[in-house]
Design a protein around this motif. Structure first.
Motif, PDB file in Angstrom:
ATOM      1  N   TYR A 157      62.702  -8.471 -26.956  1.00 27.44           N
ATOM      2  CA  TYR A 157      61.397  -9.130 -27.051  1.00 27.44           C
ATOM      3  C   TYR A 157      61.129  -9.956 -25.800  1.00 27.44           C
ATOM      4  CZ  TYR A 157      57.703 -12.157 -28.918  1.00 27.44           C
ATOM      5  OH  TYR A 157      56.534 -12.842 -29.111  1.00 27.44           O
ATOM      6  N   TYR A 158      62.129 -10.688 -25.332  1.00 29.27           N
ATOM      7  CA  TYR A 158      61.952 -11.481 -24.116  1.00 29.27           C
ATOM      8  C   TYR A 158      61.762 -10.589 -22.888  1.00 29.27           C
ATOM      9  CZ  TYR A 158      63.168 -15.915 -26.410  1.00 29.27           C
ATOM     10  OH  TYR A 158      63.180 -17.025 -27.202  1.00 29.27           O
ATOM     11  N   THR A 159      62.416  -9.426 -22.882  1.00 33.25           N
ATOM     12  CA  THR A 159      62.209  -8.486 -21.770  1.00 33.25           C
ATOM     13  C   THR A 159      60.763  -8.019 -21.734  1.00 33.25           C
ATOM     14  OG1 THR A 159      64.513  -7.743 -21.821  1.00 33.25           O
ATOM     15  CG2 THR A 159      62.917  -6.281 -20.784  1.00 33.25           C
ATOM     16  N   LEU A 160      60.197  -7.704 -22.901  1.00 31.30           N
ATOM     17  CA  LEU A 160      58.779  -7.363 -22.964  1.00 31.30           C
ATOM     18  C   LEU A 160      57.934  -8.530 -22.458  1.00 31.30           C
ATOM     19  CD1 LEU A 160      58.517  -5.630 -26.467  1.00 31.30           C
ATOM     20  CD2 LEU A 160      58.601  -4.518 -24.220  1.00 31.30           C
TER      21      LEU A 160
ATOM     22  N   PHE B 109      47.332  -6.410 -32.968  1.00 34.61           N
ATOM     23  CA  PHE B 109      48.553  -6.096 -32.223  1.00 34.61           C
ATOM     24  C   PHE B 109      48.935  -7.264 -31.318  1.00 34.61           C
ATOM     25  CE2 PHE B 109      50.607  -4.542 -28.381  1.00 34.61           C
ATOM     26  CZ  PHE B 109      51.649  -3.749 -28.881  1.00 34.61           C
ATOM     27  N   THR B 110      47.940  -7.796 -30.597  1.00 26.82           N
ATOM     28  CA  THR B 110      48.203  -8.876 -29.643  1.00 26.82           C
ATOM     29  C   THR B 110      48.696 -10.132 -30.352  1.00 26.82           C
ATOM     30  OG1 THR B 110      46.500  -7.999 -28.166  1.00 26.82           O
ATOM     31  CG2 THR B 110      47.190 -10.281 -27.818  1.00 26.82           C
ATOM     32  N   LEU B 111      48.071 -10.489 -31.474  1.00 23.99           N
ATOM     33  CA  LEU B 111      48.482 -11.691 -32.193  1.00 23.99           C
ATOM     34  C   LEU B 111      49.919 -11.574 -32.668  1.00 23.99           C
ATOM     35  CD1 LEU B 111      47.724 -14.434 -33.510  1.00 23.99           C
ATOM     36  CD2 LEU B 111      47.119 -13.134 -35.562  1.00 23.99           C
ATOM     37  N   LYS B 112      50.277 -10.437 -33.261  1.00 20.23           N
ATOM     38  CA  LYS B 112      51.646 -10.265 -33.746  1.00 20.23           C
ATOM     39  C   LYS B 112      52.646 -10.256 -32.603  1.00 20.23           C
ATOM     40  CE  LYS B 112      50.865  -7.902 -38.164  1.00 20.23           C
ATOM     41  NZ  LYS B 112      51.304  -6.797 -39.037  1.00 20.23           N
ATOM     42  N   LEU B 113      52.282  -9.619 -31.490  1.00 18.05           N
ATOM     43  CA  LEU B 113      53.193  -9.555 -30.353  1.00 18.05           C
ATOM     44  C   LEU B 113      53.374 -10.919 -29.720  1.00 18.05           C
ATOM     45  CD1 LEU B 113      54.831  -7.753 -28.385  1.00 18.05           C
ATOM     46  CD2 LEU B 113      52.742  -7.500 -27.041  1.00 18.05           C
ATOM     47  N   LEU B 114      52.263 -11.611 -29.450  1.00 13.15           N
ATOM     48  CA  LEU B 114      52.349 -12.879 -28.750  1.00 13.15           C
ATOM     49  C   LEU B 114      52.941 -13.991 -29.606  1.00 13.15           C
ATOM     50  CD1 LEU B 114      50.661 -11.340 -26.680  1.00 13.15           C
ATOM     51  CD2 LEU B 114      49.283 -13.399 -26.364  1.00 13.15           C
TER      52      LEU B 114
ATOM     53  N   VAL C 109      51.429  -1.408 -36.657  1.00 14.44           N
ATOM     54  CA  VAL C 109      51.544  -2.388 -35.577  1.00 14.44           C
ATOM     55  C   VAL C 109      52.947  -2.984 -35.542  1.00 14.44           C
ATOM     56  CG1 VAL C 109      50.708  -4.615 -34.732  1.00 14.44           C
ATOM     57  CG2 VAL C 109      49.083  -2.925 -35.587  1.00 14.44           C
ATOM     58  N   ASP C 110      53.482  -3.363 -36.706  1.00  7.80           N
ATOM     59  CA  ASP C 110      54.840  -3.907 -36.769  1.00  7.80           C
ATOM     60  C   ASP C 110      55.854  -2.914 -36.223  1.00  7.80           C
ATOM     61  OD1 ASP C 110      54.189  -6.383 -38.128  1.00  7.80           O
ATOM     62  OD2 ASP C 110      53.837  -5.190 -39.916  1.00  7.80           O
ATOM     63  N   ARG C 111      55.690  -1.644 -36.607  1.00 11.90           N
ATOM     64  CA  ARG C 111      56.662  -0.630 -36.186  1.00 11.90           C
ATOM     65  C   ARG C 111      56.606  -0.398 -34.685  1.00 11.90           C
ATOM     66  NH1 ARG C 111      54.898   1.649 -41.107  1.00 11.90           N
ATOM     67  NH2 ARG C 111      53.521   3.150 -40.055  1.00 11.90           N
ATOM     68  N   VAL C 112      55.407  -0.444 -34.112  1.00 14.56           N
ATOM     69  CA  VAL C 112      55.284  -0.258 -32.663  1.00 14.56           C
ATOM     70  C   VAL C 112      55.960  -1.411 -31.919  1.00 14.56           C
ATOM     71  CG1 VAL C 112      53.654  -0.243 -30.736  1.00 14.56           C
ATOM     72  CG2 VAL C 112      53.211   1.160 -32.748  1.00 14.56           C
ATOM     73  N   ILE C 113      55.670  -2.648 -32.340  1.00 12.21           N
ATOM     74  CA  ILE C 113      56.272  -3.802 -31.662  1.00 12.21           C
ATOM     75  C   ILE C 113      57.789  -3.795 -31.818  1.00 12.21           C
ATOM     76  CG2 ILE C 113      56.399  -6.314 -31.591  1.00 12.21           C
ATOM     77  CD1 ILE C 113      53.491  -6.372 -32.560  1.00 12.21           C
TER      78      ILE C 113
END
Length: 431
Positions: free
Chosen positions: A367-370, A400-405, A417-421
């Protein structure tokens, strides 16, 4: 327990911020003797946005910290994003791993609450105790304690140096990372570094249920002035005030030449009038802090020393969030310590202690690498401008952005979206 009879505790925790208080609480709850040392006396202030994501809330629940509104918290529903001519409210996601609300509370009282919560679990807290360095075994070089001295309210020496000993030490001593540097553990310059400044304002909107994020900051009227290099936040605290600040991030630890206080003043001159962010409503000065990100110092465990929180650069490159990961690190460290001290041999103890780094890297490394890739992209103002203008109006993109960020996604299962992240985080190298 392993350890010589002259040990002062089973574990010494240096720094009583979120990471240290979490480690102290979980160690004490596991029945260990804990010595928690902090150079300040509580309550004390800390430069922070004061907002907690659902991920951080989940850690407070695990600790049994009271989080009801009558306990001094304000709950928020999600994130209000303003930029590119858009104003969009994004509720926190409804998932099984985390609650669907965030919290806000000034660090002045939040850190005090966590420290006293650790005390109530059995940890011994020594305030105004400045840790000056590690104590190492002359034969093995392993950390077996710390040196410390009492200080007064201004941080000046107020007594003789003391040695405290324990089989393991948790360094949660913040950005300065005094213990880590004392062991020769230097920060990595190829990791992102953020800078944030903040102050408080009295405001009629102090009970706003949304955490507000301004993705574009202008030094005058939008589209008639210059886009400034940063983003701003407004987090209502429910006590008559709001925490107001801005931050920016660089993909490396190189020092920036931005005058952040001037940047903040320019933003406030053009802030929405309904918040009433006027000079007479400002409470306290504008203060700043560095934000070490993406595991910028390590190893997380070695030779009897565990690094947690800002001392290990555990702030997310995506959003500048550090509290959730500090609380998590304290919990995971405590589990490794309890397991290690229950082992019958030194080798077994070290194997258990070493699981701390592996668990933290397995969970957050990808996650930090992303996040590092994300930072390299948004360093270019035009990229940020295009994403803000054309991405905000698209619900799927913003979900997608909210969950990722915010790091609030189902690590296993969940929706597409969860599965992609989760998939991206798994395949990204956890360097």
């Amino acid at each position: 327990m392993l350890g010589a009879t002259h040990d002062d505790a089973d574990v010494i925790v240096v720094g009583a911020g979120p990471a240290g208080a979490s480690a102290a609480y979980h160690c004490a709850a596991a029945g260990l003797q804990v010595l928690l040392l902090d150079k300040a006396s509580f309550p004390r202030d800390k430069i922070c946005g004061d907002g907690l994501t659902p991920r951080a809330v989940a850690e407070l629940v695990r600790m049994g910290v009271p989080i009801d509104e009558q306990d001094g918290w304000i709950r928020n529903r999600g994130l209000r994003v303003i930029g590119g001519g858009h104003r969009i409210e994004l509720p926190w996601p409804e998932i099984s791993s985390y609650p669907s609300f965030g919290l806000a509370r000034a660090r002045m009282s939040f850190d005090h609450l966590l420290a006293t919560h650790a005390q109530a679990a059995g940890a011994k807290l020594l305030e105004r105790t400045m840790v000056t360095g590690p104590v190492r075994d002359e034969r093995t070089g392993r950390v077996v304690g710390v040196t410390a001295r009492p200080v007064d309210a201004d941080g000046r020496r107020d007594g003789d140096e003391v040695v405290y000993r324990a089989p393991v030490v948790v360094a949660a001593d913040g950005v300065s990372a005094r213990l880590a540097t004392g062991m020769g553990l230097q920060k990595r310059d190829d990791r992102p570094m953020g800078v944030a400044v903040r102050t408080y304002f009295r405001t009629p909107r102090h009970e706003d249920p949304w955490m507000e994020s301004h993705l574009e900051l202008w030094d005058g009227e939008p589209h008639r002035s210059n886009l400034m290099p940063g983003y701003g936040w407004i987090f209502s605290l429910g006590d008559g005030t709001a925490n107001v600040g801005l931050g920016s991030v660089s993909s490396t630890a190189a020092a920036t030449k931005v005058d952040y206080k001037a940047l903040f003043a320019a933003w406030m001159a053009n802030a929405p009038a309904e918040w009433e962010f006027t000079p007479e409503n400002q409470v306290g000065e504008v203060r700043g802090a560095a934000l070490p990100m993406g595991f910028n110092r390590g190893p997380l465990y070695g030779q009897g020393l565990m690094l947690a929180g800002d001392a290990a650069g555990m702030i997310s490159p995506f959003n500048g969030e550090g509290i959730a990961y500090g609380l998590q690190a304290g919990r995971v460290a405590a589990d490794a310590i309890a397991q290690g001290l229950a082992r019958g041999t030194a080798a077994g103890r070290e194997r258990a202690f070493a699981t701390y780094e592996r668990r933290m890297k397995d969970d957050l490394g990808g996650y930090y690498t992303l996040g590092r890739v994300f930072v390299r992209l948004i360093e270019h103002p035009e990229v940020m401008r295009i994403c803000t203008r054309y991405g905000l109006p698209r619900p799927l993109v913003m979900r997608f952005t909210l969950k990722l960020l915010s790091d609030c996604y189902e690590p296993r299962g969940g929706d597409v979206v969860d599965r992609v992240i989760a998939g991206l985080a798994r395949i990204a190298p956890a360097a």
